[in-house]
Design an enzyme around this catalytic site. Structure first.
Site, short mmCIF file in Angstrom:
data_model
loop_
_atom_site.label_atom_id
_atom_site.label_comp_id
_atom_site.label_asym_id
_atom_site.label_seq_id
_atom_site.Cartn_x
_atom_site.Cartn_y
_atom_site.Cartn_z
N CYS A 13 0.85 -1.20 0.00
CA CYS A 13 0.00 0.00 0.00
C CYS A 13 0.89 1.25 0.00
O CYS A 13 1.66 1.45 -0.93
CB CYS A 13 -0.97 -0.03 1.17
N HIS A 67 -3.93 -4.67 -0.23
CA HIS A 67 -3.51 -5.31 1.01
C HIS A 67 -3.60 -6.84 0.87
O HIS A 67 -4.64 -7.41 1.17
CB HIS A 67 -4.40 -4.85 2.17
N GLU A 117 -2.41 -8.95 2.79
CA GLU A 117 -2.60 -9.51 4.14
C GLU A 117 -4.05 -9.45 4.58
O GLU A 117 -4.44 -10.11 5.54
CB GLU A 117 -1.69 -8.77 5.15
#
Lengths: 205, 255
Positions: A79, A186, A188
């Site tokens: 990001c 993202h 994750e």
């Protein structure tokens, strides 16, 4: 071993949770001088470009990040962390980035009926074929984005994928230049395919 | 292409998950921990946790629930309720929240919006608005403190004021439609969408999948917040996504 760079402006907890889910060994690095002991680094980032760069410079990260990269260690910016890899950012005026990938970071101009930030689930297009980062990745998977700025690399050959949004109908969503990687969304926060991307990054040697 | 989002909202009060009607008459709807498990396995697009306890001592327990939830689920988490200053925001982000909703605290302190945006990024700051129709003046007004105090702000004027500040999303909550399951407040949402350029999450009114479909077909907004529809009945985010996809609305692909 993976080192998560903790300069105080990243969603460190989310990245830890994701790495635990894929059984990867990691450490949260708080001392810049320890960076060289890791084969793979993750540079997170939440907040504004100028503020994060300011902290990275003040805490002495810049020199050590660059030293690691020049020694061939792999780094992944996520990001805002991706944006920080570039030469310049125009958020809050203009500020210098890490300059590891040539190019600039500019505000997205939304297209008709589009809002800003670009937030939510979107897919990647024009994906570079046969790149190891995309092993076992489903073609149509969506990933979680939340950003208002886009990276504009100087050389187009560093682009690994793009995503539909903004007045030009696309922006760069994944880059890689030598041992340097950047992901605008993202991974994750985007199971399962985002986790596969992280796993593939870690397996690059 | 960017997909439309369906966001379950979990209201937490004194250790319990609850749901009411028009911000009153709350009913117990089970344990928040098991709700997190369920929404996690159903791959909800995001989760919103709102602390609606009147008891200030409950804040610690609320934070424990968020901490546990963030370890379990990787999906984006938004947290709101009783967040008064930068320290509260910092703490919530530390324990796993990705975004923060601030509603009542902004009404008398607009500068808090920019402070949060400057320190944590505008993407992290979600402005919440609770609004209700006032019959005598034929206007919509902004309310604070969980529909206990009417503010001096007329809804559309309020939107014009806050849009001068920097934030990531607008969480628009219709008190009158809360828990009534009769459909979203399409006209008001449309009008606000035409005056502001940040993504809007509409809350209040979802009673069936047709309501969510109407919201996405009749307005250009990004996200539907849902609560009663998932608490009462056997609907869930997976079914909602499938229904909407079959109606031609772009929904997230997991694979």
């Amino acid at each position: 071993m993976i080192g998560i760079i903790n300069y105080g402006h990243g969603n460190i907890g989310s990245i830890e949770n994701a790495l635990s889910k894929i059984n990867s060994k990691y450490s949260v690095v708080t001392n810049p001088e320890n960076l060289l002991s890791y084969s793979h680094l993750i540079l997170p980032g939440v907040g504004s470009f100028s503020k994060c760069m300011d902290v990275i410079q003040r805490q002495g990260w810049e020199k050590h990040i660059k030293a690691s990269v020049s020694q061939g260690k792999y780094i992944l910016g996520i990001c805002l962390g991706m944006q920080l890899l570039f030469d310049n950012g125009e958020e809050d005026g203009s500020s210098k980035g890490l300059g590891l990938i040539n190019g600039n970071v500019k505000k997205i101009i939304p297209g008709k009926d589009e809002a800003l930030p670009h937030v939510g689930w979107n897919n990647i297009i024009n994906v570079k074929e046969n790149h190891n980062l995309f092993d076992n990745i489903s073609k149509n998977a969506d990933y979680y984005f939340d950003h208002s700025y886009e990276c504009i690399p100087l050389k187009t050959n560093v682009i690994l994928s793009e995503t539909n949004y903004g007045i030009n109908n696309k922006f760069v969503s994944i880059v890689s230049d030598r041992n340097i990687y950047g992901i605008q969304f993202h991974p994750e926060k985007s199971p399962p395919n985002g986790l596969f991307l992280l796993k593939n990054f870690i397996n690059i040697k | 292409m960017l997909k439309k989002r369906i966001i379950p909202v979990l209201l937490l009060r004194d250790g319990k998950m609850v749901k009411g009607k028009k911000f009153r008459n709350y009913r117990d709807t089970g344990s928040p921990e098991s709700a997190v498990d369920v929404y996690s396995s159903q791959e909800a697009d995001e989760l919103v946790f709102l602390n609606i306890s009147q008891n200030k001592n409950y804040f610690i327990e609320f934070k424990n629930i968020i901490k546990k939830a963030s370890k379990k689920c990787l999906m984006p988490m938004t947290v709101g309720g009783n967040i008064k200053n930068l320290e509260d925001v910092r703490e919530m982000l530390m324990i796993g929240a990705d975004k923060i909703i601030i509603t009542s605290e902004i009404v008398d302190n607009f500068s808090l919006i920019n402070e949060v945006a400057y320190n944590f990024g505008s993407q992290c700051m979600i402005v919440g608005i609770d609004y209700s129709y006032d019959k005598s003046s034929n206007k919509y007004f902004v309310w604070k403190n969980l529909f206990q105090n009417k503010t001096k702000y007329e809804l559309f004027e309020y939107v014009d004021i806050i849009k001068k500040h920097s934030f990531g999303e607008l969480f628009l909550n219709s008190v009158d439609r809360d828990g009534m399951m009769g459909g979203y407040d399409i006209d008001v949402i449309k009008k606000i969408k035409s005056s502001i350029n940040v993504p809007i999450i509409a809350c209040g009114g979802a009673g069936n999948f047709q309501h969510i479909e109407d919201l996405f077909k009749k307005t250009q907004i990004s996200a539907a917040a849902c609560s009663s529809i998932f608490h009462f009945g056997d609907n869930n985010p997976i079914r909602a996504r499938t229904h909407l996809r079959n109606k031609g609305i772009l929904m997230r692909n997991l694979k």
